[in-house]
Design a protein around this motif. Structure first.
Motif, PDB file in Angstrom:
ATOM      1  N   SER A  46       0.854  -1.191   0.000  1.00 36.22           N
ATOM      2  CA  SER A  46       0.000   0.000   0.000  1.00 36.22           C
ATOM      3  C   SER A  46       0.888   1.238   0.000  1.00 36.22           C
ATOM      4  O   SER A  46       1.723   1.408   0.894  1.00 36.22           O
ATOM      5  CB  SER A  46      -0.917   0.010   1.228  1.00 36.22           C
ATOM      6  N   LEU A  47       0.710   2.092  -1.002  1.00 38.43           N
ATOM      7  CA  LEU A  47       1.520   3.296  -1.120  1.00 38.43           C
ATOM      8  C   LEU A  47       0.865   4.452  -0.363  1.00 38.43           C
ATOM      9  O   LEU A  47      -0.328   4.426  -0.056  1.00 38.43           O
ATOM     10  CB  LEU A  47       1.704   3.662  -2.592  1.00 38.43           C
ATOM     11  N   ASP A  48       1.654   5.477  -0.077  1.00 42.61           N
ATOM     12  CA  ASP A  48       1.154   6.613   0.706  1.00 42.61           C
ATOM     13  C   ASP A  48      -0.001   7.331   0.017  1.00 42.61           C
ATOM     14  O   ASP A  48      -0.855   7.927   0.679  1.00 42.61           O
ATOM     15  CB  ASP A  48       2.291   7.609   0.965  1.00 42.61           C
ATOM     16  N   CYS A  49      -0.048   7.286  -1.305  1.00 40.93           N
ATOM     17  CA  CYS A  49      -1.105   7.977  -2.047  1.00 40.93           C
ATOM     18  C   CYS A  49      -2.426   7.220  -2.021  1.00 40.93           C
ATOM     19  O   CYS A  49      -3.436   7.709  -2.542  1.00 40.93           O
ATOM     20  CB  CYS A  49      -0.670   8.199  -3.490  1.00 40.93           C
ATOM     21  N   GLY A  50      -2.453   6.036  -1.414  1.00 36.99           N
ATOM     22  CA  GLY A  50      -3.678   5.244  -1.359  1.00 36.99           C
ATOM     23  C   GLY A  50      -3.751   4.160  -2.407  1.00 36.99           C
ATOM     24  O   GLY A  50      -4.699   3.364  -2.421  1.00 36.99           O
ATOM     25  N   LEU A  51      -2.762   4.100  -3.298  1.00 38.70           N
ATOM     26  CA  LEU A  51      -2.730   3.091  -4.356  1.00 38.70           C
ATOM     27  C   LEU A  51      -2.223   1.764  -3.802  1.00 38.70           C
ATOM     28  O   LEU A  51      -1.299   1.728  -2.986  1.00 38.70           O
ATOM     29  CB  LEU A  51      -1.818   3.567  -5.487  1.00 38.70           C
ATOM     30  N   ARG A  52      -2.818   0.682  -4.259  1.00 39.45           N
ATOM     31  CA  ARG A  52      -2.333  -0.656  -3.921  1.00 39.45           C
ATOM     32  C   ARG A  52      -1.538  -1.183  -5.107  1.00 39.45           C
ATOM     33  O   ARG A  52      -2.094  -1.405  -6.185  1.00 39.45           O
ATOM     34  CB  ARG A  52      -3.504  -1.592  -3.622  1.00 39.45           C
ATOM     35  N   ALA A  53      -0.232  -1.367  -4.922  1.00 35.28           N
ATOM     36  CA  ALA A  53       0.647  -1.847  -5.989  1.00 35.28           C
ATOM     37  C   ALA A  53       0.883  -3.341  -5.805  1.00 35.28           C
ATOM     38  O   ALA A  53       1.176  -3.805  -4.702  1.00 35.28           O
ATOM     39  CB  ALA A  53       1.970  -1.096  -5.974  1.00 35.28           C
ATOM     40  N   VAL A  54       0.753  -4.092  -6.899  1.00 36.53           N
ATOM     41  CA  VAL A  54       0.904  -5.551  -6.882  1.00 36.53           C
ATOM     42  C   VAL A  54       1.964  -5.926  -7.906  1.00 36.53           C
ATOM     43  O   VAL A  54       1.890  -5.510  -9.070  1.00 36.53           O
ATOM     44  CB  VAL A  54      -0.429  -6.252  -7.219  1.00 36.53           C
TER      45      VAL A  54
END
Length: 442
Positions: A46-54
């Motif tokens: 989970s990135l600080d901007c709210g994006l979930r990176a997979v």
């Protein structure tokens, strides 16, 4: 003295009996073991901007496949048009071959690149979130394309049937209203698109899936560095569904005068992915109409001799799981096809699936899971779907184990409960005059 070269031995005479024996069917070798699907593991952050990176490491991938999905559900036709312009003018990208599309709930951006170019590609994906304003020429070109495409989309029987079915189930929501008239699209300005960019594009609730032959931690570090400058965005918008859902109509006809074919779409109830009955229902659906060797396909095409395309599949819309059955047939055959379809629903309860039918469906579904390894794009789409439906990323192995162990009795119970009662909603797009004279006789 010259040496004599040996002549080849004459071919052995083969009698008619020998030829017949050689042409006779021979047993196929046993299939390989399918004890494990062996999909590559997914690592997420989970990135600080709210994006979930997979990140998914596929050691056979020659390139890196990237898919970004951002949530947004338009509330009006005008918002739908602005969302289409965003997908075309803003999310398309500039340096890389970035494809963009939109559904009722998501913006979808897809692209691929060499592994060495991944950092540059990720930086380009962040541009719509860092204040980039597109030129008036770029927006005007996208607006012209959309105005030309809108009548084509409005004339699509599949899109018409799907929007009508969803309106039937969820009410008259703007996300199912289609696009506005071309003159409304032509009135949208660059300032409107910029305001829509700031309002619609949000990273909380979004998913970034990256598949390639790179270490997952390295990929996630690149994603974190690229999106570090996007800052915190507004929280994702609430669901447009408010209040109780309407009671769906059992049967609805959308008139298309002069249509030579009818397009029909039906909805059946289903269970969510985490329900213990999901695997049994998946097998029941495959036996019913989920693949080419299904009961319904065999009955319509082989027994009745009708040229008809029909397939059923799982669908999720606005958080609700269902099974959709979609098909196309000649207008004159619509009544016969729909009658046979409803009769097959009854037979799914009165004549339960045979063990051989369940086994064939089991092999098909397990094979489709294994086929996800065929390309990075297939893997990226699969893991993106898991993210959108809030399914754990390691779900496939457990689902495969459940498919192998589910019994014929469990499949029978699922077929009787979810398919036997028939569809809860049905939409037919076709010539209403012809259909009323017998095309929809039940």
């Amino acid at each position: 003295m010259s040496s004599l070269r040996a002549l080849p031995a004459p071919a052995r005479y083969r009698s008619p009996a020998d030829l017949a024996a050689a042409a006779a069917p021979r047993p196929l070798p046993p299939l390989g073991s399918d004890d494990r699907i062996n999909l590559p593991a997914a690592v997420w952050r989970s990135l600080d901007c709210g994006l979930r990176a997979v990140a998914v490491r596929d050691r056979h991938a020659a390139t890196v496949e990237v898919q970004l999905q951002q949530p947004y559900t338009p509330a009006t036709q005008r918002e739908s048009a602005l969302a289409e312009l965003l997908a075309d003018a803003v999310l398309r990208g500039t340096d890389h071959e970035l494809r963009s599309a939109r559904t009722a709930e998501w913006f979808i951006s897809t692209t691929h690149a060499d592994a060495a170019d991944l950092a540059d590609l990720l930086r380009e994906l962040t541009l719509p979130f860092t204040g980039r304003t597109d030129s008036a020429d770029r927006v005007a070109l996208a607006r012209t394309r959309l105005a030309q495409r809108a009548p084509v989309l409005a004339a699509s029987p599949a899109a018409t049937a799907r929007n009508a079915l969803y309106r039937n189930r969820f009410g008259a929501l703007g996300c199912f209203a289609g696009l506005p008239a071309p003159d409304v699209i032509a009135s949208l300005t660059t300032a409107d698109v910029e305001a829509a960019r700031q309002h619609m594009l949000r990273l909380p609730g979004a998913h970034l899936v990256i598949v390639g032959d790179l270490p997952p931690d390295h990929v996630l570090d690149l994603a974190e560095a690229a999106f570090a400058g996007t800052g915190a965005r507004p929280a994702e918008a609430p669901s447009p569904v408010t209040g109780p859902l309407p009671a769906p109509k059992d049967h609805q006809v959308v008139n298309r005068p002069g249509a030579l074919q009818s397009h029909f779409l039906m909805s059946f109830p289903a269970v969510p992915w985490h329900d213990d009955r999901y695997a049994a229902l998946a097998l029941a659906n495959a036996v019913f109409a989920g693949y080419f060797s299904s009961r319904l396909m065999g009955r319509i095409r082989e027994s009745l001799g009708l040229s008809c395309h029909v397939v059923s599949f799982f669908d999720q819309m606005l958080g609700t799981q269902s099974i959709l059955l979609e098909g196309t047939c000649a207008t004159a055959a619509t009544g016969t096809v729909l009658s046979e379809l409803r009769a097959e629903c009854t037979r799914m309860a009165s004549r339960p699936p045979e063990p051989s039918e369940v086994e064939n469906a089991r092999r098909y579904l397990l094979g489709m899971l294994a086929a996800l390894r065929s390309s990075p794009a297939a893997l990226a789409q699969f893991f993106s779907t898991l993210c959108c439906w809030d399914i754990p990323l390691d779900w496939a192995e457990g689902y495969a184990r459940r498919l192998r162990t589910v019994t014929t009795a469990e499949v029978t119970d699922a077929a009787r409960l979810f398919l036997g009662p028939g569809p809860t909603s049905c939409v037919v797009v076709g010539d209403a005059t012809v259909l009323a004279s017998g095309g929809t006789s039940q």
